[in-house]
Design an enzyme around this catalytic site. Structure first.
Site, PDB file in Angstrom:
ATOM      1  N   LYS A  12       0.888  -1.181   0.000  1.00  0.00           N
ATOM      2  CA  LYS A  12       0.000   0.000   0.000  1.00  0.00           C
ATOM      3  C   LYS A  12       0.921   1.224   0.000  1.00  0.00           C
ATOM      4  CE  LYS A  12      -1.643   3.099   1.913  1.00  0.00           C
ATOM      5  NZ  LYS A  12      -1.377   4.494   1.430  1.00  0.00           N
ATOM      6  N   GLU A  52      -0.363   7.507  -1.395  1.00  0.00           N
ATOM      7  CA  GLU A  52      -1.309   7.940  -2.427  1.00  0.00           C
ATOM      8  C   GLU A  52      -0.831   9.213  -3.120  1.00  0.00           C
ATOM      9  OE1 GLU A  52      -1.497   7.917   0.779  1.00  0.00           O
ATOM     10  OE2 GLU A  52      -3.059   9.198   1.647  1.00  0.00           O
ATOM     11  N   CYS A 106      14.190  11.045   5.531  1.00  0.00           N
ATOM     12  CA  CYS A 106      14.212  10.727   6.968  1.00  0.00           C
ATOM     13  C   CYS A 106      15.645  10.694   7.480  1.00  0.00           C
ATOM     14  CB  CYS A 106      13.532   9.395   7.234  1.00  0.00           C
ATOM     15  SG  CYS A 106      14.447   8.038   6.538  1.00  0.00           S
TER      16      CYS A 106
HETATM   17  P1  NAD Z   1       2.638   9.578   6.441  1.00  0.00           P
HETATM   18  O1  NAD Z   1       2.732   9.072   7.825  1.00  0.00           O
HETATM   19  O2  NAD Z   1       1.723  10.732   6.163  1.00  0.00           O
HETATM   20  O3  NAD Z   1       2.150   8.420   5.450  1.00  0.00           O
HETATM   21  C1  NAD Z   1       2.768   7.154   5.438  1.00  0.00           C
HETATM   22  C2  NAD Z   1       1.744   6.109   5.025  1.00  0.00           C
HETATM   23  O4  NAD Z   1       0.705   6.069   6.002  1.00  0.00           O
HETATM   24  C3  NAD Z   1       1.077   6.394   3.675  1.00  0.00           C
HETATM   25  O5  NAD Z   1       0.987   5.190   2.958  1.00  0.00           O
HETATM   26  C4  NAD Z   1      -0.281   6.938   4.065  1.00  0.00           C
HETATM   27  O6  NAD Z   1      -1.290   6.628   3.124  1.00  0.00           O
HETATM   28  C5  NAD Z   1      -0.570   6.253   5.389  1.00  0.00           C
HETATM   29  N1  NAD Z   1      -1.398   7.080   6.280  1.00  0.00           N
HETATM   30  C6  NAD Z   1      -1.437   8.436   6.332  1.00  0.00           C
HETATM   31  N2  NAD Z   1      -2.301   8.839   7.282  1.00  0.00           N
HETATM   32  C7  NAD Z   1      -2.810   7.726   7.850  1.00  0.00           C
HETATM   33  C8  NAD Z   1      -3.745   7.489   8.894  1.00  0.00           C
HETATM   34  N3  NAD Z   1      -4.333   8.500   9.551  1.00  0.00           N
HETATM   35  N4  NAD Z   1      -4.024   6.229   9.221  1.00  0.00           N
HETATM   36  C9  NAD Z   1      -3.441   5.199   8.579  1.00  0.00           C
HETATM   37  N5  NAD Z   1      -2.540   5.371   7.574  1.00  0.00           N
HETATM   38  C10 NAD Z   1      -2.222   6.609   7.216  1.00  0.00           C
HETATM   39  O7  NAD Z   1       4.127   9.898   5.966  1.00  0.00           O
HETATM   40  P2  NAD Z   1       4.590  10.651   4.665  1.00  0.00           P
HETATM   41  O8  NAD Z   1       4.279  12.102   4.798  1.00  0.00           O
HETATM   42  O9  NAD Z   1       4.139   9.929   3.459  1.00  0.00           O
HETATM   43  O10 NAD Z   1       6.173  10.445   4.751  1.00  0.00           O
HETATM   44  C11 NAD Z   1       7.029  11.297   5.456  1.00  0.00           C
HETATM   45  C12 NAD Z   1       7.296  10.782   6.840  1.00  0.00           C
HETATM   46  O11 NAD Z   1       7.882   9.504   6.779  1.00  0.00           O
HETATM   47  C13 NAD Z   1       8.284  11.650   7.594  1.00  0.00           C
HETATM   48  O12 NAD Z   1       7.868  11.727   8.925  1.00  0.00           O
HETATM   49  C14 NAD Z   1       9.577  10.875   7.482  1.00  0.00           C
HETATM   50  O13 NAD Z   1      10.526  11.133   8.484  1.00  0.00           O
HETATM   51  C15 NAD Z   1       9.080   9.482   7.564  1.00  0.00           C
HETATM   52  N6  NAD Z   1      10.032   8.543   7.016  1.00  0.00           N
HETATM   53  C16 NAD Z   1      10.675   7.736   7.888  1.00  0.00           C
HETATM   54  C17 NAD Z   1      11.609   6.840   7.417  1.00  0.00           C
HETATM   55  C18 NAD Z   1      12.326   5.928   8.350  1.00  0.00           C
HETATM   56  O14 NAD Z   1      12.936   4.992   7.885  1.00  0.00           O
HETATM   57  N7  NAD Z   1      12.289   6.151   9.649  1.00  0.00           N
HETATM   58  C19 NAD Z   1      11.872   6.760   6.044  1.00  0.00           C
HETATM   59  C20 NAD Z   1      11.182   7.609   5.188  1.00  0.00           C
HETATM   60  C21 NAD Z   1      10.248   8.487   5.687  1.00  0.00           C
END
Ligand code: NAD
Length: 498
Positions: free
Chosen positions: A172, A175, A280
């Site tokens: 998944k 989006e 990240c």
């Molecule tokens: P996000 O948390 O908004 O989304 C991540 C995933 O979760 C997506 O697939 C999204 O559809 C889903 N999602 C979003 N809201 C949700 C909800 N309320 N309930 C369930 N699922 C939900 O993250 P993003 O903005 O896409 O990515 C950036 C973030 O990811 C930053 O915080 C970054 O630091 C982190 N990140 C961490 C790593 C790591 O390895 N620690 C690597 C890359 C990115």
């Protein structure tokens, strides 16, 4: 308009009927729509995965590895197209988009060696006529939920390892940039993976919750922001699933007084502003040790940051491109407002940046904030944009304490010529991944990746041998082949091997 559909067997029919916009961040135009799935669509994907997985698990590891080899070749062949699609949906520049694909490809290279890595352990003669051996078996169906910022690398961290060891996989992706994950699934099929082994379902919270509650998905890997990571971990483990959930970050770069400042400025420019800070493992906090170091560093940083070129993602001379959505641009600019209100000095201000000819693109200029303190929320929280914050530490002890006390513990770097200081720092700092004169210490594919504290929930890291462990369960077999008759031992006592 281009439609991005689910990649599941039997067509993408069904779903919630809802869609999500996919922007071109360089132009500010909507370039595609992605269909959002629901529980019924997930059920369909799971039914397919259940049919395909047993035969795949029974396929010998060498044959599974051959699919990985062919997939790696296809990734190389399609690198340019993948990078352009990725760059157009995400906004990162083409070379950086190639890096995104390349770092995922390296996990596929590791997966090519799965026959060797999967060999179990064996003890001959653990007791009289008794041998003990262990093997690792796949879990069944794995699921991955991934963020927008590495739409190629992070899906491959997950499905590369999960399928190589014999699982089916349901991805998944974000989006916000769903195009590349679907292309990866198409190429995986072309490489010889059975149809339905890797499926892609798009969606938002509705689909994520369906995955979290599905009784036939025993393991979930998540990467994204920390609040969502914690939610995924809590709900997934409450449903008795195996979960690893990686969250946000606020990585610090410690600059010791003896560091090569020109090298540091060069490293920081890339690590703080590359990919518009949407990594990240970016370095958004620099911690010079001592006022003198801070002043000298600031003097060198200002012209370097002012010299950064912000451009559309296809501009070969741009250091970085736009951020992913208009909402994210607004959020970054709000954080700069907050930092200013909290008392930080805005040395270089990237707010209100507009690129000539691309005024509707989601660009944020490079920003430098000085005299940032630990009390500021703009320090405590992740900004995830092209904003470098300077926190001045008075000595080495404070420099160790700052990243150690921060809520996030993903990565950290120290810049120094002093081996003892570097060693002390690396051993003592409370952070999962440490760079010594290396600004973005993402471990290579045959080590493993994972942060600490609110950057990582769960016990097992991504990829490498940790990835192999996450996507398998271990079985331990104790065998005896008696030569006939009893051995005279008391069957009611716990067996010992003596
Ligand atoms: P996000 O948390 O908004 O989304 C991540 C995933 O979760 C997506 O697939 C999204 O559809 C889903 N999602 C979003 N809201 C949700 C909800 N309320 N309930 C369930 N699922 C939900 O993250 P993003 O903005 O896409 O990515 C950036 C973030 O990811 C930053 O915080 C970054 O630091 C982190 N990140 C961490 C790593 C790591 O390895 N620690 C690597 C890359 C990115």
């Amino acid at each position: 308009m281009r439609q991005v559909d689910h990649f599941i067997v039997g067509g993408a029919g069904g779903g919630s009927g809802r869609t999500h916009k996919v922007w071109n961040p360089s132009t500010g135009e909507v370039q595609a729509e992605v269909a959002l799935g629901d529980t019924a669509l997930l059920d369909k994907a799971v039914e397919t995965a259940k049919k395909v997985q047993p035969e795949w698990a029974a396929t010998n590891p060498q044959k599974r590895a051959r699919v990985m080899f062919r997939f790696k070749e296809l990734l190389e062949k399609n690198m340019d197209d993948l990078a352009h699609l990725l760059s157009s949906e995400h906004g990162k520049v083409i070379d950086d988009a190639k890096g995104d694909v390349q770092r995922g490809l390296e996990v596929i290279e590791f997966a090519c060696g799965i026959p060797q890595a999967l060999k179990g352990e064996y003890t001959q003669g653990a007791g009289p006529g008794i041998d003990v051996y262990s093997m690792r078996q796949p879990l069944g169906i794995g699921a991955g939920i991934t963020p927008f910022n590495f739409p190629a690398m992070i899906p491959m961290w997950m499905f590369g390892m999960a399928t190589a060891v014999g699982n089916a996989f349901i991805l998944k992706p974000s989006e916000r940039d769903p195009g590349v994950p679907v292309r990866l699934a198409e190429l995986f099929l072309e490489a010889g993976a059975p149809e339905g082994l890797l499926q892609v379902v798009h969606g938002d919270k509705e689909m994520v919750d369906a995955i979290l509650d599905h009784p036939d998905i025993p393991a979930i890997s998540f990467v994204g922001s920390s609040d969502i990571a914690q939610y995924i971990y809590s709900r997934g483990t409450a449903n008795a699933k195996r979960v690893q959930a990686f969250g946000g970050a606020k990585n610090h770069g410690i600059v010791m007084p003896d560091a090569d400042l020109d090298q540091v400025v060069n490293d920081l420019s890339g690590a703080a502003f590359g990919s518009a800070g949407e990594r990240c493992m970016a370095l958004p906090v620099v911690v010079p040790v001592g006022e003198d170091t801070a002043d000298k560093l600031r003097e060198k940083l200002i012209p370097a940051i002012n010299g950064l070129r912000v451009g559309v993602s296809t501009d070969p001379d741009a250091h970085y491109g736009p951020v992913v959505t208009p909402e994210h641009k607004a959020s970054i600019e709000r954080w700069i407002d907050t930092a200013e209100e909290e008392g930080a000095e805005v040395v270089i201000d990237g707010r209100g940046f507009s690129l000539q000819g691309h005024e509707d693109g989601f660009f944020v200029g490079p920003t430098l904030l000085d005299r940032v303190t630990t009390q500021m929320t703009s320090y405590q929280e992740e900004i995830f944009g092209p904003v470098l914050q300077m926190v001045r530490a008075k000595d080495f002890e404070e420099a160790v304490r700052l990243p150690s006390d921060h809520q996030y513990g993903n990565g950290v770097a120290i810049f120094t010529r002093n081996g003892h200081a570097a060693r002390e720092f690396a051993h003592r700092v409370n952070v999962g991944m440490v760079g010594i004169n290396v600004p973005i210490p993402v471990p290579v594919s045959y080590h493993s990746f994972g942060g600490w504290k609110r950057s990582g929930f769960g016990d097992i890291d991504q990829y490498g041998m940790e990835g192999l462990r996450f996507w398998t369960k271990s079985k331990k077999i104790t065998q005896r082949w008696p030569d006939g008759g009893g051995d005279g031992s008391n069957a009611f006592v716990i067996p010992t091997m003596g």
